[in-house]
Design a protein around this motif. Sequence first.
Motif, short mmCIF file in Angstrom:
data_model
loop_
_atom_site.label_atom_id
_atom_site.label_comp_id
_atom_site.label_asym_id
_atom_site.label_seq_id
_atom_site.Cartn_x
_atom_site.Cartn_y
_atom_site.Cartn_z
N ALA A 125 2.31 4.25 -9.12
CA ALA A 125 1.46 4.99 -10.05
C ALA A 125 2.22 6.12 -10.73
O ALA A 125 1.96 6.47 -11.89
CB ALA A 125 0.25 5.56 -9.31
N LEU A 126 3.19 6.71 -10.03
CA LEU A 126 3.94 7.83 -10.58
C LEU A 126 5.07 7.39 -11.51
O LEU A 126 5.53 8.17 -12.34
CB LEU A 126 4.52 8.68 -9.43
CG LEU A 126 3.49 9.39 -8.55
CD1 LEU A 126 4.19 10.07 -7.38
CD2 LEU A 126 2.68 10.40 -9.35
N GLN A 162 -7.48 0.51 1.13
CA GLN A 162 -6.54 1.12 0.19
C GLN A 162 -6.47 0.33 -1.11
O GLN A 162 -6.39 0.90 -2.19
CB GLN A 162 -5.15 1.23 0.81
CG GLN A 162 -4.98 2.41 1.75
CD GLN A 162 -3.55 2.52 2.24
OE1 GLN A 162 -3.19 2.02 3.30
NE2 GLN A 162 -2.71 3.17 1.46
N PHE A 217 1.92 1.90 -3.58
CA PHE A 217 0.94 2.17 -4.64
C PHE A 217 1.20 3.53 -5.31
O PHE A 217 1.20 3.64 -6.53
CB PHE A 217 -0.48 2.16 -4.08
CG PHE A 217 -1.01 0.78 -3.79
CD1 PHE A 217 -0.36 -0.35 -4.27
CD2 PHE A 217 -2.16 0.61 -3.06
CE1 PHE A 217 -0.84 -1.62 -4.00
CE2 PHE A 217 -2.66 -0.66 -2.78
CZ PHE A 217 -1.99 -1.78 -3.25
N GLU A 218 1.40 4.56 -4.48
CA GLU A 218 1.55 5.90 -5.04
C GLU A 218 2.82 6.00 -5.87
O GLU A 218 2.80 6.53 -6.99
CB GLU A 218 1.59 6.93 -3.90
CG GLU A 218 1.59 8.36 -4.40
CD GLU A 218 1.48 9.36 -3.26
OE1 GLU A 218 1.74 10.55 -3.51
OE2 GLU A 218 1.14 8.95 -2.13
N ALA A 219 3.91 5.46 -5.37
CA ALA A 219 5.16 5.50 -6.12
C ALA A 219 5.03 4.71 -7.42
O ALA A 219 5.55 5.11 -8.47
CB ALA A 219 6.29 4.93 -5.27
N THR A 268 -8.11 1.25 -5.58
CA THR A 268 -7.48 1.14 -6.90
C THR A 268 -8.50 0.83 -8.00
O THR A 268 -8.12 0.58 -9.15
CB THR A 268 -6.40 0.03 -6.91
OG1 THR A 268 -7.04 -1.25 -6.70
CG2 THR A 268 -5.38 0.26 -5.81
N CYS A 310 0.83 -1.21 0.00
CA CYS A 310 0.00 0.00 0.00
C CYS A 310 0.86 1.25 0.00
O CYS A 310 0.52 2.25 -0.65
CB CYS A 310 -0.94 0.00 1.21
SG CYS A 310 -2.24 -1.26 1.08
N GLU A 312 1.03 -3.86 -7.30
CA GLU A 312 -0.39 -4.18 -7.23
C GLU A 312 -0.66 -5.66 -7.52
O GLU A 312 -1.59 -6.25 -6.98
CB GLU A 312 -1.17 -3.28 -8.18
CG GLU A 312 -1.20 -1.83 -7.71
CD GLU A 312 -2.02 -0.92 -8.61
OE1 GLU A 312 -2.53 -1.40 -9.64
OE2 GLU A 312 -2.14 0.28 -8.29
#
Length: 625
Positions: free
Chosen positions: A125-126, A172, A121-123, A176, A118, A137
């Motif tokens: 996505a970027l 979280q 996830f942000e890293a 997605t 979790c 994921e």
Amino acid sequence: VGAVKEDNEDNEEDDHDDTDSPAGELLEKLQSPSADVREFACASISRVVQQSQAIPGFLQRDVVKRLGPMLLDCSLAVRETAAGALRNLSACGGHEVCDDMVKKDILTPLTSLLKECCAGFEASALSPKTDQKNTVEGVANEAVNLLWNLCESSSQALSLFNKAGLLDVVLQCLETHTHNVELAISAAHCLHTVTEDNPELLRGVNVAALSTLENVLCSSSPGMAQTYLRTLAAGAMWNLKSSLPAARQAQTLSAIAATLSQCLALDAGVLVPQLRAEEEARCTTAASADTGGRSAGGSTDTVAMEEVEPVEEGEAGAGHKRNGKQQAAKDTDFSDLLPRDKEELRTAVALLAAQQTSLEIIVNMCCSDDPSDDEWEEASSSGDECEAGPDGLCDELSGLMSPLCLMQRVQYRALTCLHNILSTMDVESLGGAEALQAAAQHLSSLVFSAPEIPKEEEFLEAVTSAMRSLLQTIASKNIPQCMSPQQLMSLSEAATRCNVVSVRVNALAILGITGSTLAKETGTADTLQMIGNALLQVASKDPNLVVNGEALDALLDVFADGLEAEKAARNIQLLPALKTLQPVFKSKIRKEGRGTYSPEQLCVLDNIKVNLRRFIGYLETVMKK
């Protein structure tokens, strides 16, 4: 010294046996410095443990403790395949294996893995999109499925889920859904499971958690996978209804009802053949292109193998039990394990799974014994935009019937759901006489369109329960129905030969309802004679006392009143037949009842015994006329 030497030799022999076995060899490879070898070992274990006979060999070699560290391996591929192997072990091993996995502390590395995922996830996505197979994921998807399995099968796992605060982690994963519906569906499955009958969790649910579920529930993303996701979110939200603020209850219940209704309104009988035609057209086009590629000198065989192999290795798996109180048998969900190039198949599976889940949720809504449900319905009824309680679902009663002729599992769920709805709601809430007649027409075509009535026990149990409830409701309101007495007789004859007691009881009740209705009409004596003879046969010859009692009770209903009933009773010599049966029935209750049947069953049987004595007195008076 000799004793020590013998012990050493024994240990060496044990080690030799351990590494020589297939399980031992694979577990040994988990220690390899090569990530590829570790991944291969995990993927191989994932496949092998799907064979139940192989599981004990792995358990004896402490597979859980040896795979656990692999969940936190430096390689994403190893993490994903290790989680997949543990997932399959938990799914194929059953409750005892899941309990053992929890006792061996598998939730500690699993919790760490999920939290790391979790956080990533942000890293992820970027970062620039790549073609690499293993992603954060993807790892999370396998881990959530493992968590779901454990919580489904182990109460200790559920307790640890609550204490570790894993609800936020799963939510979280659910978030997605806008770009990874596969992971979101896995998370929704897990939530649907952990929110059921879990008061400890309910006490800790906050507004943010409810908002996340509501966002999914109210989303409008197209596609069958998204429909399935919204259905699961509806089930989780229903489980959490007591945690909702009073001001939001009416709106949320309306959204749940709309989601389930929209799902069931989809006509699987039309959509699945369309998907099949689309698949055939696509395969024909692909075959033509493939032929052209080979004739031009290009080799496609290697490419095809490279595409198929990862499916076998990385996506091999086993299914899971789905949430649902009414459910009696183990279900499987394998939608995320289907080959990626089988998009039409994945869509069809998502459709059927969504409809099955919708039906299970409705059964739970209709049969809920939660004391808070009264408060919920009272609060929700104050909302102007909401039709209170499960009644609001029944504007689309015919939608329950859409999957009936397609897939047995969904068919049985639909029939059971129909039975529960008919048993708990009034005619007006069900849509009135027109909706009930339409339901009767659907049931009639389902049961009587084939040359002979299906003999599968589960089908007979589901269809006779639904038919019994429907006929009771129709008869109570004097609503005409499309099934002829001859059709109902043929169904009852098939059912009375079934080994399942509840099916035989349902069949007798159907005969009783049909006969009591016919007794009010003219010119029905011959049909009443057929029904009476069938009931007498069962009352005297069935080995089960409850079935005997149901047959006698049905006889009392059929011949209680009316000139046609009186005529038929004379023709079949009902009075002397009942006088012969009465002492036998009383004796069976006395000899077989205690210790064999429940107090509730004995109470019903005693009432039938009393009613039988009174009915014989009534018949004696009638026959003297």
